[in-house]
Every structure is written in C-alpha cells, then in structure tokens.
Design a protein around this motif. Structure first.
Motif, PDB file in Angstrom:
ATOM      1  N   VAL A 108       0.921  -1.340   0.098  1.00 37.44           N
ATOM      2  CA  VAL A 108       0.118  -0.020  -0.001  1.00 37.44           C
ATOM      3  C   VAL A 108       0.944   1.232   0.000  1.00 37.44           C
ATOM      4  CG1 VAL A 108      -1.563   1.280   1.289  1.00 37.44           C
ATOM      5  CG2 VAL A 108      -1.901  -1.157   1.084  1.00 37.44           C
ATOM      6  N   VAL A 109       2.048   1.074   0.872  1.00 35.08           N
ATOM      7  CA  VAL A 109       2.776   2.447   1.004  1.00 35.08           C
ATOM      8  C   VAL A 109       3.458   2.357  -0.280  1.00 35.08           C
ATOM      9  CG1 VAL A 109       4.684   3.334   2.107  1.00 35.08           C
ATOM     10  CG2 VAL A 109       2.992   1.952   3.429  1.00 35.08           C
ATOM     11  N   GLU A 110       3.939   1.614  -0.915  1.00 29.38           N
ATOM     12  CA  GLU A 110       4.845   1.661  -2.451  1.00 29.38           C
ATOM     13  C   GLU A 110       3.909   2.350  -3.342  1.00 29.38           C
ATOM     14  OE1 GLU A 110       7.774   1.168  -3.043  1.00 29.38           O
ATOM     15  OE2 GLU A 110       8.525  -0.098  -1.176  1.00 29.38           O
ATOM     16  N   GLU A 162       1.100   4.103  -2.844  1.00 24.20           N
ATOM     17  CA  GLU A 162       0.575   5.502  -2.595  1.00 24.20           C
ATOM     18  C   GLU A 162       2.003   6.401  -2.769  1.00 24.20           C
ATOM     19  OE1 GLU A 162      -2.406   5.042   1.198  1.00 24.20           O
ATOM     20  OE2 GLU A 162      -0.164   4.871   1.373  1.00 24.20           O
ATOM     21  N   ASP A 163       3.199   5.721  -2.754  1.00 28.31           N
ATOM     22  CA  ASP A 163       4.526   6.847  -2.999  1.00 28.31           C
ATOM     23  C   ASP A 163       4.591   6.885  -4.635  1.00 28.31           C
ATOM     24  OD1 ASP A 163       4.881   7.372  -0.419  1.00 28.31           O
ATOM     25  OD2 ASP A 163       6.739   6.079  -0.427  1.00 28.31           O
ATOM     26  N   GLU A 204      -3.509   8.460  -1.844  1.00 30.54           N
ATOM     27  CA  GLU A 204      -3.873   7.957  -0.528  1.00 30.54           C
ATOM     28  C   GLU A 204      -5.105   6.921  -0.354  1.00 30.54           C
ATOM     29  OE1 GLU A 204      -4.323  10.379   3.567  1.00 30.54           O
ATOM     30  OE2 GLU A 204      -2.989  11.368   2.053  1.00 30.54           O
TER      31      GLU A 204
END
Lengths: 346, 81
Positions: B43-45, B47-48, B53
């Motif tokens: 998820v973080v990958e 979003e970046d 978001e």
C-alpha cells in the motif's frame, strides 16, 4: 563535617504525563550509556475504557514500572537516626531517593496553602549542608510543570514524617510506586545500544483492538488511534456527553499521545543514525501523526469552549487519519528491524 | 493514465515487496508470498508511486489479491483525483 553532593539528573525526560516514569527517567537519562535502553522501551500506548460512561478513556504507556528492574535497583529506605541523615547518607552512597510529600505543606509548590491534600512524590538527588537543604525534582514547583527546587532539611524531616503519620493507609496502593520512601541505585551497565528484540516484540504486541460485550474498547499500539476515532464518532452521534469535569483529563491524554509521538520520532532519529533503513519513509508517517495530534489538541480545546458536535466528528476523522499513518508505519518499522538484523548474515 | 501503464507500475511495486516472486496479472499474490504484513508495505509503495492515498476501507487483502485487481483499485483513485 559540612558537605555537599549532587547526583546527575535529566531535567526534562519529556514524559511529564506519566509521573512515575518521569522520575525514573530523570535518573536513567542522566547516563548517556542508557539512552539505547530508553529507545528500546515505551513503543506502545494502551487504551483502557473509561471507568464511568461519561468519562474519557485512559491512555497510558503499555510498559509499567517493572521495566526499570534491569537498570535501577529500588529498595525501601529505613530511617536510622533521623530522615535527614538517612537521605543524606543515601545520596552520599550514590543512591537517589524518591519520597512522598503532601504538597499543600511545601512552600515551593503550586499547591502550597491549598485546602485539599495532594500527596505526590519527589526525587531527591542532592544535598547542601551549607544551605541545610536537599535538591529535588518535582511537579508544579518554581512555576514549572516539572523542575528542580530545594527543600530545607527541617521541612523535609517534618513533611516526610507527616506523610508517614497520616497517609500510610490512604496511599497504600502506591507502595510499589515508591511510597513512602525508597532509595534507587542505578545498576552499572555498558552501552549496548538499543535492544532490537525488545522493539520488535513490542511492535508485535502493539496491534490489539478489542471490544467486550458491554462495548468497552481495549487497544494496544497503533489501534489506539482507531479506538479514539470510534470513541469520538460515537460521542458525536450521542450529541456530546463527555462531562466537563473530564476535559482536563482528555487534554492530558492528548498531550500524552503528543509526548509519545515525540519519543517515537526521537527513537527513529537515533536508529536512523545507526542504519538509514529506519529513516525517511517511516519517519514521514510519524511526522504526519505529529501534525494530526497538534490539530486534535487545538480542536479538542475548541470543542470544550464551543460544544460544537461537528468538532467531535472532525477529531474522529483526525484520529482515523493518524491510525492510517501508524498502520503503515508499523509493518515498515518491523521490516526495517528484520532487514537490519539479517544484515549480520549477509 | 492507461490501465497498462498502471499495471506496469503496480508490478514494479509488487516486486519491491516480493523481490523473488514470479507472477502475472492474474496470479493470486497470496500464493507467491503476500501476507497481512507486507501488503501494507505494498500500500505504501503504491501510494508513493502514484501519489495517491488509499482509504482505510479499501485496505483489505481482498483488494490486493492480484496485480489486475490492484490496478483497478489504483485506476479508480487516479480517476477520482
């Protein structure tokens, strides 16, 4: 023989909302070899349901005073000739002293002369025979939330004896919190850096969110923010039932979260200096949480003035955002610890 | 942004999280090592990489079952933005 001695203390361990920890951390953090230990603890907050329906949930550090066993030896201080010579001797032997006073009788206290009793502890770390006074750290003295002040030998003798004469029953549940008086001897330890195992398993424990049949929520770790989001959501639905008498407690709980977040950011700076894997991305999430908490603090104060239920909804949303950030940071932090550990084998 | 381009970036993100996995757009990612811990990292990958978001209600393993499903989810966010 007239003498003076002062043991090292840290004047601002930055956990003033957890007084028992604050005093012990004033001792621990005065020793640079123990900073790694500090960063290995206080990873999780926990949330307990309020004792009354209209109350505010209790948020506290997951770890309690037993963690200091590794680095501090705490022992009952027994009076020899009188209390002054007993405390003086302890300091001479490099032992700190935690003792309880009724602060309505202590001149340096904000509560001096008040009608209500306020029995709380102080940390004595020095004496000066010339001035006939002990040096101590305490809450709400000299115009500071937590700071240094002095108490004369005479006042100390009288006020400790007053506590022993009048408070032994009322304050008995503080027996394992240093009541009525204990000596604290810092254990010698080499600087072994942060304990990555402790941090990892604390993170492992810090993902609990449960509710009992009565609807009471219990949370440990990053779900604390989610539990608070739900709490404010339901408060909004009920039209705001939190008692005005709970507002001060509510503000302390939010401030505790701010202090905990600051500790996490300091930890990440410390770990980031050891290995860049702990920096940047993980830190970004806790910085986001820090900003969220600042807005929560201000919105909470606004609500307490205006009672506008829309603010409860806003606070709920802010806690939900913080939960989302911490939910992402949590596995990244665990993974960084794993990678850091496995580097030894590559 | 076209779905093919989204899918390409999603594959890069999944490889970041599961560097040794072999998969195509329909492979159930659980079968190649995706679990409840590292899908949050995915998820973080995402979003970046996409500047989005992802909302909490969308963060469930079901939405991250395959590259194709992840790409659909990301596509919705890009359109919404």
């Amino acid at each position: 023989m007239r003498n003076k001695k002062r043991l090292p203390v840290h004047h601002n361990p930055a956990f003033s909302t957890e007084c028992y920890h604050q005093y012990r951390l004033s001792i621990v953090m005065a020793d640079p070899r123990k900073i790694g230990w500090v960063h290995s603890h206080f990873i999780n907050l926990k949330l307990l349901p309020p004792p009354v329906t209209e109350g505010f949930p209790m948020i506290r550090l997951e770890e309690h005073l037993d963690i200091y066993k590794e680095i501090l030896e705490e022992f009952p201080l027994v009076k020899s000739v009188d209390w002054v010579s007993t405390i003086r001797k302890a300091i001479s032997n490099q032992h700190y002293v935690v003792l309880y006073f009724n602060w309505r009788y202590i001149q340096a206290s904000k509560y001096y002369g008040h009608a209500a009793d306020l029995v709380h502890e102080a940390l004595i770390y020095g004496f000066d025979d010339e001035q006939q006074a002990f040096e101590m750290l305490a809450f709400d003295v000299e115009g500071k939330v937590y700071g240094a002040t002095k108490i004369s030998y005479q006042d100390c003798e009288r006020e400790l004896q007053r506590v022993l004469d009048t408070e032994m029953n009322a304050q008995r549940w503080f027996a394992f919190y240093g009541f009525p008086i204990v000596g604290i001897r810092p254990r010698d330890m080499k600087d072994s850096g942060p304990d990555m195992h402790s941090i990892y398993f604390a993170l492992d424990r810090g993902a609990v969110h449960s509710r009992d049949k009565a609807g009471n929520t219990f949370a440990v770790g990053f779900p604390v923010s989610l539990a608070l989001s739900e709490y404010f959501e339901s408060e909004c639905e009920r039209g705001g039932t939190i008692l005005e008498s709970e507002f001060a407690f509510w503000n302390v709980m939010v401030y505790k979260m701010i202090q905990h977040n600051a500790a996490m950011n300091r930890r990440l700076d410390f770990l980031g200096n050891m290995d860049p894997i702990f920096a940047e991305r993980i830190k970004g999430f806790y910085e986001k949480t820090k900003k969220g908490l600042a807005v929560i603090r201000s919105s909470s104060l606004q609500y307490q003035r205006s009672r506008d239920p829309a603010l409860l909804q806003e606070i709920s949303g802010l806690f939900a955002k913080n939960y989302e950030a911490e939910r992402r940071a949590h596995p990244l932090m665990k993974e960084a610890l794993v990678f850091h550990h496995l580097k030894k084998y590559s | 942004m076209k779905l093919e381009a989204i899918e390409e970036t999603v594959v890069t993100c999944v490889k970041e999280v599961l560097p040794e996995a072999e998969f195509d757009s329909a492979t159930p990612l659980e079968e190649v090592g995706m679990d409840s811990m590292n899908y949050i990292r995915l998820v973080v990958e995402l979003e970046d990489s996409f500047g989005i978001e992802i909302q909490d209600q969308d963060i469930s393993l079901d939405n991250f079952a395959t590259v194709a499903m992840i790409s659909q989810l990301v596509s919705r966010y890009i359109q919404h933005n």
